[in-house]
Design an enzyme around this catalytic site. Structure first.
Site, short mmCIF file in Angstrom:
data_model
loop_
_atom_site.label_atom_id
_atom_site.label_comp_id
_atom_site.label_asym_id
_atom_site.label_seq_id
_atom_site.Cartn_x
_atom_site.Cartn_y
_atom_site.Cartn_z
N TYR A 156 35.38 -2.04 -2.26
CA TYR A 156 34.31 -2.78 -2.93
C TYR A 156 33.77 -1.95 -4.11
O TYR A 156 33.64 -2.44 -5.23
CB TYR A 156 33.20 -3.08 -1.93
CG TYR A 156 32.01 -3.79 -2.50
CD1 TYR A 156 32.01 -5.16 -2.70
CD2 TYR A 156 30.86 -3.07 -2.87
CE1 TYR A 156 30.91 -5.82 -3.23
CE2 TYR A 156 29.75 -3.72 -3.41
CZ TYR A 156 29.78 -5.09 -3.58
OH TYR A 156 28.69 -5.72 -4.12
N LYS A 194 10.64 -14.77 14.39
CA LYS A 194 9.64 -14.57 13.34
C LYS A 194 9.74 -13.14 12.84
O LYS A 194 9.32 -12.20 13.50
CB LYS A 194 8.24 -14.87 13.88
CG LYS A 194 7.22 -14.91 12.78
CD LYS A 194 5.94 -15.54 13.24
CE LYS A 194 4.97 -15.70 12.09
NZ LYS A 194 4.90 -14.58 11.19
N LYS A 199 3.31 -16.10 19.13
CA LYS A 199 3.22 -14.66 18.89
C LYS A 199 3.39 -13.90 20.20
O LYS A 199 2.75 -14.25 21.20
CB LYS A 199 1.87 -14.30 18.26
CG LYS A 199 1.60 -14.95 16.91
CD LYS A 199 2.57 -14.50 15.85
CE LYS A 199 2.16 -13.37 14.98
NZ LYS A 199 1.03 -13.42 14.16
N CYS A 212 -17.27 21.09 2.16
CA CYS A 212 -16.25 20.94 3.22
C CYS A 212 -14.88 20.64 2.61
O CYS A 212 -14.70 19.65 1.90
CB CYS A 212 -16.66 19.80 4.16
SG CYS A 212 -15.41 19.48 5.41
#
Ligand code: I6G
Length: 667
Positions: free
Chosen positions: A37, A115, A312, A430
């Site tokens: 390729y 998903k 979900k 600091c």
């Protein structure tokens, strides 16, 4: 080789390269070895170099071109990119199924798709050629990311077969988990900030100003629908997916058509248990009614189709050893306890730290160093320590106590009564606070100084060259070249990035300074209302409070920040170092001059930005919150409840879209 021969060979090579790229990236079934390729691509590059006039935009060599000028410009989607309603249990899925069946009777077939946890994109092909690619944005209008999408090998520059005149394809760009891990190792070694999860990595990679960086990020694409197409009709969603595949677009091989909701349940439970069997992050299953006629009967709400739902997965939980709890000091001096965990793989990533928020939270959870703890992570949410496994607690484990002194500067820590936060009050001395402030200053959304990341800042502080943000503008090439890993090119790039930041918009500068209570929206309001840093520095709290979008607490915080002599010194040195913030654009004059608007909800004919631009064009201004100073509240569909209620309370005139258009048209 004559020109004609070159033209012919170039055409042959492009066809072969496109075919092998399709086999590899779309069908996951390569026919030739990588070297073969690569040699075809090499030959094509050589021929195109000899004959630059034969290069076409859809040539496989053109995936990375010159940085385009329209990157991130707004793109209006032909059909809205809707979102999906979610459900979080099989019972809720069942309830959705019942609603659907009440609407259309028996559903002929359902289709389920994994998903993907990626970034939603819209690809527009005209006459088979990719002409534009955009992010979802607000669903109506996204951002042009064509140049970056073109670098993704799975995004065809030209469709295969007989393509429609125009087609808008909806899909998800994602990064495989193994590529994500490799990328983070690479970023970590280069001292750049790593990504929290593959989705953020995909989003960050698509947001690059240089498509060359995107090209280097191993992104992929799966397509899950058609937003708009000319001249083709389908009888089912599964048929439209098959059509996308024929065009050379990748769809997920795990997609499945089911005859019943019980079969859909089984698919969801299977993938919940086997979510890590695929080499990319998934956070659920999208369930759709397959026949288009039934989809059309069900229709959509303003936000989401009624014929689809996302199931979900529940957050994943694992147990691991809590090695220790350490305290980390943030930019504003707040000290946050962190869990140092034995590395655990949960929710698709390795976790070694998790915030414990504050002292009370550690006590409430009763987690102790040495405990076995439950760790949870859902989707892209930050990992969370749920609590200890008490049955595994070794004898004699002591409860953790917040240190009395700052781990960075050793000054005494203070917890104000009634507040959850413990603070280091040594604001200017600091080192941890200074480092975090500088990092915040240089970050995206602030001064956006590319290349000035966490490690570089730490190294510059170590050398003593960076005490505060103003020092950035006095760094020299000689100093930068002494940092590890900084060659001539990186020194040059960083100095250029610093130079570019000198003229950032005023709102960015205000946000970058980290003024207490001033986030992005307030910084924009201040820039718009005040117009210059010099003016802002002299304003009293009372004057600040009179400004749009600024309340008394914020006004006091801003005034007190600018009254601090040490802040004054830094600001003077920033100017000395060449900081010249770009003032906000001059306000237009028109029939709405002096009028203040709040826009809420989704308008039919305007995106949020378009509504704002239209108001500003007529001289008006748009602010974020409704107050006594607001003249009109423009409401679309699903307005924000608090804005709407406040407008009702204050009797602010409410404009629906037709009245809004009339007002814009003028007297
Ligand atoms: O955001 C989405 C992700 C995946 C989708 C979606 C999807 O199907 C697999 N499908 C639809 C219909 C919509 N959003 C609106």
């Amino acid at each position: 080789m004559t020109k004609a021969q070159a033209r012919k060979r170039i055409a042959e090579l492009r066809e072969q390269i496109d075919y092998h790229s399709y086999r590899y990236h779309v069908l996951d079934d390569p026919e030739v070895a990588d070297v073969e390729y690569d040699s075809l691509v090499g030959e094509l590059i050589e021929l195109e170099t000899e004959h630059p006039d034969l290069i076409t935009p859809d040539s496989p060599t053109q995936r990375v071109g010159a940085p385009p000028s329209d990157l991130f410009a707004p793109v209006r989607h032909r059909a809205p990119m809707m979102s999906l309603d979610n459900c979080f249990s099989l019972e809720e899925l069942e309830a959705w199924g019942r609603r659907v069946e009440r609407g259309v009777g028996t559903v002929d077939a359902y289709i389920t798709e994994l998903k993907m946890d990626g970034v939603a994109v819209n690809l527009i092909y005209e006459d088979g050629v990719l002409v534009k690619g955009a992010t979802r944005g607000d669903g109506t209008q996204g951002e042009d990311i064509t140049a970056n999408l073109k670098t993704i090998p799975a995004v065809p520059l030209r469709l295969r077969g007989k393509s429609p005149k125009v087609i808008e394809v909806r899909g998800e760009v994602y990064m495989r988990t193994d590529d994500f891990e490799k990328l983070n190792i690479r970023l970590g070694e280069a001292g750049t900030k790593t990504f929290a999860n593959p989705r953020n990595a995909a989003a960050g990679s698509l947001r690059q100003k240089d498509p060359g960086v995107t090209a280097d990020r191993s992104l992929s694409l799966v397509c899950h629908g058609i937003g708009y197409v000319e001249g083709v009709r389908f009888t089912s969603h599964s048929e439209s997916l098959a059509f996308l595949r024929e065009l050379g677009l990748r769809t997920n091989p795990e997609n499945k058509v089911h005859a019943s909701l019980e079969a859909v349940h089984a698919f969801c439970t299977h993938w919940q248990d086997h979510r890590h069997d695929v080499p990319y992050d998934i956070d659920g299953v999208v369930v759709k009614v397959d026949p288009i006629a039934q989809q059309e009967e069900l229709g959509s709400t303003s936000k989401a189709p009624r014929w689809a739902i996302a199931y979900k997965f529940p957050p994943e939980e694992r147990t691991t050893l809590l090695r220790d709890i350490f305290a980390s000091v943030g930019r504003t001096g707040v000290v946050t306890p962190f869990a140092n965990l034995e590395t655990v793989f949960v929710g698709g990533v390795n976790i070694t730290t998790a915030t414990l928020h504050n002292e009370d939270e550690v006590a409430r959870k009763d987690v102790r160093p040495g405990d076995t703890v439950v760790v949870r992570r859902a989707g892209d949410v930050i990992p969370e320590v749920v609590g200890p496994v008490l049955s595994k607690r070794p004898k004699g484990l002591k409860a953790w106590k917040m240190p009395k002194h700052c781990p960075a500067c050793n000054s005494e820590l203070v917890r104000v009564e009634g507040e959850a936060a413990t603070r280091c009050l040594n604001t200017f001395g600091c080192p941890a606070q200074r480092r975090e402030r500088i990092f915040h200053f240089a970050s995206r959304g602030g001064m956006d100084i590319e290349g000035l990341g966490y490690q570089t800042i730490a190294a510059l502080i170590e050398k003593g060259w960076l005490e505060d943000v103003a020092d950035i503008y006095f760094l020299t090439a000689d100093q930068l070249s002494q940092l590890e890993g900084f060659g001539e090119k990186s020194v040059d790039n960083l100095l250029k990035a610093i130079q570019a930041s000198r003229t950032r918009p005023l709102s960015n500068v205000l946000s970058a300074l980290g003024i207490p209570h001033v986030g992005g929206a307030t910084a924009q309001a201040l820039a718009r209302e005040v117009g210059s840093l010099d003016k802002l520095r002299t304003m009293s709290a009372r004057e600040l409070e009179a400004l749009e979008d600024i309340g008394p607490v914020v006004a006091e915080a801003i005034h007190s920040y600018f009254s601090e002599p040490k802040v004054g010194v830094v600001l003077d040195r920033l100017v000395e170092g060449g900081l010249r913030p770009e003032p906000p654009p001059a306000k237009k004059q028109g029939h709405l001059t002096g009028k203040t608007f709040v826009v809420t909800g989704t308008l039919k004919d305007f995106s949020r930005n378009e509504a704002q631009a239209a108001i500003e064009e007529c001289g008006g201004k748009v602010v974020n919150s409704v107050s006594k100073k607001t003249d009109y509240v423009v409401v679309g569909e699903n307005p924000g409840a608090s804005k709407f209620d406040k407008a009702m309370d204050l009797k602010t005139p409410i404009l629906e879209e037709p009245a809004f258009k009339k007002l814009l048209a003028g007297p």
